[in-house]
Design an enzyme around this catalytic site. Sequence first.
Site, PDB file in Angstrom:
ATOM      1  N   TYR A  74       0.868  -1.189   0.000  1.00  0.00           N
ATOM      2  CA  TYR A  74       0.000   0.000   0.000  1.00  0.00           C
ATOM      3  C   TYR A  74       0.900   1.233   0.000  1.00  0.00           C
ATOM      4  O   TYR A  74       1.600   1.493   0.976  1.00  0.00           O
ATOM      5  CB  TYR A  74      -0.876  -0.050   1.242  1.00  0.00           C
ATOM      6  CG  TYR A  74      -1.881   1.067   1.371  1.00  0.00           C
ATOM      7  CD1 TYR A  74      -2.813   1.319   0.362  1.00  0.00           C
ATOM      8  CD2 TYR A  74      -1.931   1.849   2.519  1.00  0.00           C
ATOM      9  CE1 TYR A  74      -3.750   2.324   0.506  1.00  0.00           C
ATOM     10  CE2 TYR A  74      -2.879   2.860   2.668  1.00  0.00           C
ATOM     11  CZ  TYR A  74      -3.785   3.091   1.650  1.00  0.00           C
ATOM     12  OH  TYR A  74      -4.718   4.082   1.800  1.00  0.00           O
ATOM     13  N   TYR A 114     -11.831  -5.216   7.058  1.00  0.00           N
ATOM     14  CA  TYR A 114     -10.553  -4.746   7.586  1.00  0.00           C
ATOM     15  C   TYR A 114     -10.740  -3.626   8.616  1.00  0.00           C
ATOM     16  O   TYR A 114     -10.302  -3.711   9.754  1.00  0.00           O
ATOM     17  CB  TYR A 114      -9.668  -4.230   6.435  1.00  0.00           C
ATOM     18  CG  TYR A 114      -8.415  -3.569   6.941  1.00  0.00           C
ATOM     19  CD1 TYR A 114      -7.294  -4.339   7.233  1.00  0.00           C
ATOM     20  CD2 TYR A 114      -8.356  -2.198   7.178  1.00  0.00           C
ATOM     21  CE1 TYR A 114      -6.152  -3.753   7.742  1.00  0.00           C
ATOM     22  CE2 TYR A 114      -7.218  -1.612   7.693  1.00  0.00           C
ATOM     23  CZ  TYR A 114      -6.122  -2.385   7.969  1.00  0.00           C
ATOM     24  OH  TYR A 114      -5.002  -1.810   8.491  1.00  0.00           O
ATOM     25  N   HIS A 115     -11.422  -2.576   8.193  1.00  0.00           N
ATOM     26  CA  HIS A 115     -11.515  -1.373   9.033  1.00  0.00           C
ATOM     27  C   HIS A 115     -12.393  -1.587  10.255  1.00  0.00           C
ATOM     28  O   HIS A 115     -12.301  -0.850  11.226  1.00  0.00           O
ATOM     29  CB  HIS A 115     -12.013  -0.203   8.194  1.00  0.00           C
ATOM     30  CG  HIS A 115     -11.259  -0.073   6.900  1.00  0.00           C
ATOM     31  ND1 HIS A 115     -11.580  -0.812   5.796  1.00  0.00           N
ATOM     32  CD2 HIS A 115     -10.175   0.653   6.585  1.00  0.00           C
ATOM     33  CE1 HIS A 115     -10.733  -0.522   4.822  1.00  0.00           C
ATOM     34  NE2 HIS A 115      -9.864   0.358   5.276  1.00  0.00           N
ATOM     35  N   LYS A 142     -11.656  16.632  15.788  1.00  0.00           N
ATOM     36  CA  LYS A 142     -10.787  16.027  14.785  1.00  0.00           C
ATOM     37  C   LYS A 142     -10.617  17.013  13.635  1.00  0.00           C
ATOM     38  O   LYS A 142     -11.461  17.093  12.750  1.00  0.00           O
ATOM     39  CB  LYS A 142     -11.375  14.715  14.272  1.00  0.00           C
ATOM     40  CG  LYS A 142     -11.042  13.534  15.172  1.00  0.00           C
ATOM     41  CD  LYS A 142     -11.204  12.195  14.463  1.00  0.00           C
ATOM     42  CE  LYS A 142     -10.207  11.957  13.368  1.00  0.00           C
ATOM     43  NZ  LYS A 142      -8.814  11.824  13.795  1.00  0.00           N
ATOM     44  N   ASP A 193      -8.803  13.694   8.127  1.00  0.00           N
ATOM     45  CA  ASP A 193      -8.571  12.368   8.668  1.00  0.00           C
ATOM     46  C   ASP A 193      -9.854  11.785   9.262  1.00  0.00           C
ATOM     47  O   ASP A 193     -10.470  12.397  10.110  1.00  0.00           O
ATOM     48  CB  ASP A 193      -7.484  12.479   9.756  1.00  0.00           C
ATOM     49  CG  ASP A 193      -7.283  11.179  10.496  1.00  0.00           C
ATOM     50  OD1 ASP A 193      -7.511  10.111   9.897  1.00  0.00           O
ATOM     51  OD2 ASP A 193      -6.885  11.230  11.667  1.00  0.00           O
ATOM     52  N   HIS A 223     -10.057   8.708  10.725  1.00  0.00           N
ATOM     53  CA  HIS A 223      -9.821   7.648  11.712  1.00  0.00           C
ATOM     54  C   HIS A 223     -10.188   8.175  13.090  1.00  0.00           C
ATOM     55  O   HIS A 223      -9.396   8.816  13.755  1.00  0.00           O
ATOM     56  CB  HIS A 223      -8.371   7.187  11.658  1.00  0.00           C
ATOM     57  CG  HIS A 223      -8.055   6.475  10.375  1.00  0.00           C
ATOM     58  ND1 HIS A 223      -7.621   7.144   9.260  1.00  0.00           N
ATOM     59  CD2 HIS A 223      -8.151   5.173  10.032  1.00  0.00           C
ATOM     60  CE1 HIS A 223      -7.452   6.265   8.274  1.00  0.00           C
ATOM     61  NE2 HIS A 223      -7.769   5.074   8.716  1.00  0.00           N
TER      62      HIS A 223
END
Lengths: 662, 320
Positions: A17, A171-172, A534, A538, A540
């Site tokens: 990646y 995945y996440h 935040k 981003d 996350h």
Amino acid sequence: MSHRLPERDKPWMMRTYAGHSTAAKSNELYRSNLAKGQTGLSIAFDLPTQTGYDPDDELARGEVGKVGVPVAHAGDMAALLDGIPLDRMNTSMTINATAAWLLALYVVTAESQGVEQAQLSGTTQNDIIKEFLARGTYAFPPGPSMRLIADMIAYTVEEIPKWNPINICSYHLQEAGATPVQEIAYAMSNAIAVLDAARERVPADRMSAVFARISFFVNAGVRFVEEHAKLRAMAVLWEQLGRERYGVTDEKALRFRYGVQVNSLGLTESQPENNVQRIVLEALAVTLGRDARARAIQLPAWNEALGLPRPWDQQWSLRIQQVLAFETDLLEYPDIFEGSKVMEGLVGELLEGARAEMAVVAEHGGAVKGVDYMKAALVDSHRERIRRIEDGEQIVVGLNRFTESEASPLVEGVDGGIMTVDPAGEAQQIEAVRAWRSGRDQAATDAALAELARVAASEGENIMPATIAAARAGVTTGEWSRTLREVFGEFRAPTGVGDAAASLNGSADLAALRDEVDRVSEALGRRLKILVGKPGLDGHSNGAEQIAVRARDVGMDVVYEGIRLTPEQIATSALHEGVHVVGLSILSGSHLELIPAVVTQLRERGVDVPVVVGGIIPDADVQPLKAAGVAAVYTPKDFDITRIMQDIVRLVAERGGVSTAA
Amino acid sequence: MTQLDGSALAARLRAGDRTAAPDVLNLVESRTPAARVQADALLRGVSPAALGAEAGGHVVGVTGPPGAGKSTLLSELVRAWRAAGRTVAVLAVDPSSRRTGGALLGDRARIAYDPRDDGVFIRSTAAADRLGGLAPSTRAAATALAAAFDVVVVETVGVGQSETDIAELADTVAVVVQPGSGDTLQFLKSGIMEIPDVLVVTKADLGDIALRARRDLSAALRSVGERETAVLAVSSVAPATGIDELIAALDAHLAHTDVAARRVRARRATALADFTAEHGERGLRALGGRREAQRWLAAQNPACDVPSLVGGLEARTVSA
């Protein structure tokens, strides 16, 4: 059946990646990775590209070229893939909200190489539900987002038949704290939502072909035996789903196909060399059993919790794959778990749990309507995981056990063992996109955007042809996205924290802290109030969510507005809300640009409260942040959130002139 | 911390200085004795006596069950009010549980506004213990901000219980429901719920089901003999619809309302609520019971501000 294969299996596709700074620099990196034996490409786009903003947009500030490569138009895509023959390359693009657009740029770039779209193979991630749940790079509301996905499926199944239009991502979910059961159940529920949407837009006799093109993108944690069982359970559920819900009978179409990036959540900042063995074991989870082996693998680098990996770090991860595939005997045998009682038992357990959880999601109206429910469940699971680590129930070597360590020579170099992106790159990209806009045929661009808007507003039409035409006409990523935002509207995903159950349990430390919050609140006159923000693009948000929930659980009033806020928005909220402290979370590497901007905006508004910061912040950046007025910086090695809360209460007490606890 | 000066804040509000809003909230939320004294000074400074009239802002209560779409509707309303040049303060009373003492206040996340625009002010507050109940500071905040903002919205969550509180405070109450919410229908018919001034059915983009909900609610209102209440359907999904009509309905209600009388009622109700919060049932008994207290309040000068009314009640318990 023999215990040996007649012929050694071919290895899985090996990727890294990668992408950063500019298209030209990333192209250089891709070519050198391919020369080292990598067999496919995996493109990391920067956050503005992922969320649909041009480099010169206000929201893109500090984020251009940070976590991936900026691609603002067809010229960037051509530079990115220069000299790479697209008829023979298999390219995975981690792109979601703007997937249709990046696929269009890819098609147009192939055209310029003389390659027909029908020859292309690869994957667009294109999974929006998990963006709402965990990753945060969504752009449009759920309804139009699902329509874009269905449009891409309907288009590629006819025109780009070797393309995987979507990777259903579990995945996440694991990164956001999902248990194996949740990971399976939410991914499968998500797949049902996608397939149901596709069913509306393709003829019934094409559903088998559609089903065959849906692949998964999974995670593997360090509990690698159970993780392997998880993949076998997913294969069982997938086949059942195909047969029972969509009437698929073709055995080949029913096969569970997945790519993988192994776990980053479990990688540590302390004693980071230990991450190498974690990555190896996690790679075993997705390769050990032939019946549920990955089709494509990309491994994280040992230093991900420290900052951005350098080419050498990524090479190390590629070599792990190559040793596994070419030196070991892994690929010489049929499935080594056939007949294993343990594996059968584990798979059975997981299937039972996942089916029950899928039923709960179905009761909430399916994955699209059930986003709020799933999000809150993930926040709860993640909180439980952190509690186990804090209490030492879950051992993490080098973090909460065996913490004595020699100094690591790996992080001793002048670069601190990570890559830094040249901040001057952003200015260059801003200039470049402006030059691109002034150099194109504006009338053609305007016409293409008008047509795009018309198609977007017309529910029954497929978005892809107009999108490809726009790519040819020189439209930019920001223009494509803005046009669709104007038609579809904007959206803010649920934060999950409001629905997370309040917890009164916990250690004596927690109880003492709760008393201290009450005491300080009384002295201040009103309840201690914190803003958790935040800044930047981003998405996350797991860390911010955990801080918000814990702050609430120790008795604070918490204002949390979710992701993607400008420094001005955060500062205005802090002013309006009268908070006593501001906590900022940032993982995209843009902290040096965005955090001081927030502090400046706060002070301009007369909000003189302590600011604390958490995220992936390299050691070298801590001092500059403190010089900019930040009171404390927390990184992944500060795993004990209760301690962070103690600091925060103390900072507020000091600033408010409240005596500290006896 | 330096103590905020209530009289100075009142002077700023009287002069139309909206940047006083954050400190106004910080003051009225504060429970220290010194802050209470200043908060009383603030309220006296924005009383009809100090202003020469009732405060000019339109206090609009927006209430409804969780998930009805209140915040997204507010987002559209704020946009439309600003486009029309009207300043707006939103006091969002969050229903979050206070089990741990703390609360997660997430509502402002769903209200879009320009951070550079000082014509918008949004403050979230945790609710009192019961669902839909107003935080003690909200009444004072709404009263004060009405002196400087054109519109003051008080947003609460609940159905069937919260309308009473909000009706005591607001000039106009809008109840927001989503299609298919049978509760509201039942509550209206059975008289459990106070009749709202405006009834809003959200998610009009759902089509027939929203239209049917609107029809059913209109019928329910007629069946209890209520013909004044406007019933509107709105959609906050792009392109939003019905927002201008809703604003017109809110304005029309205000135009047909004796605002002064409503405000006097609100001040008296607030005084009684504040008194009870401070002195409890025992205090009420000392006044000869709730009804006796209400009778006394009704006999006072209509322009009398809340701190004076509370002070009057307290004086009576001493003399009693």
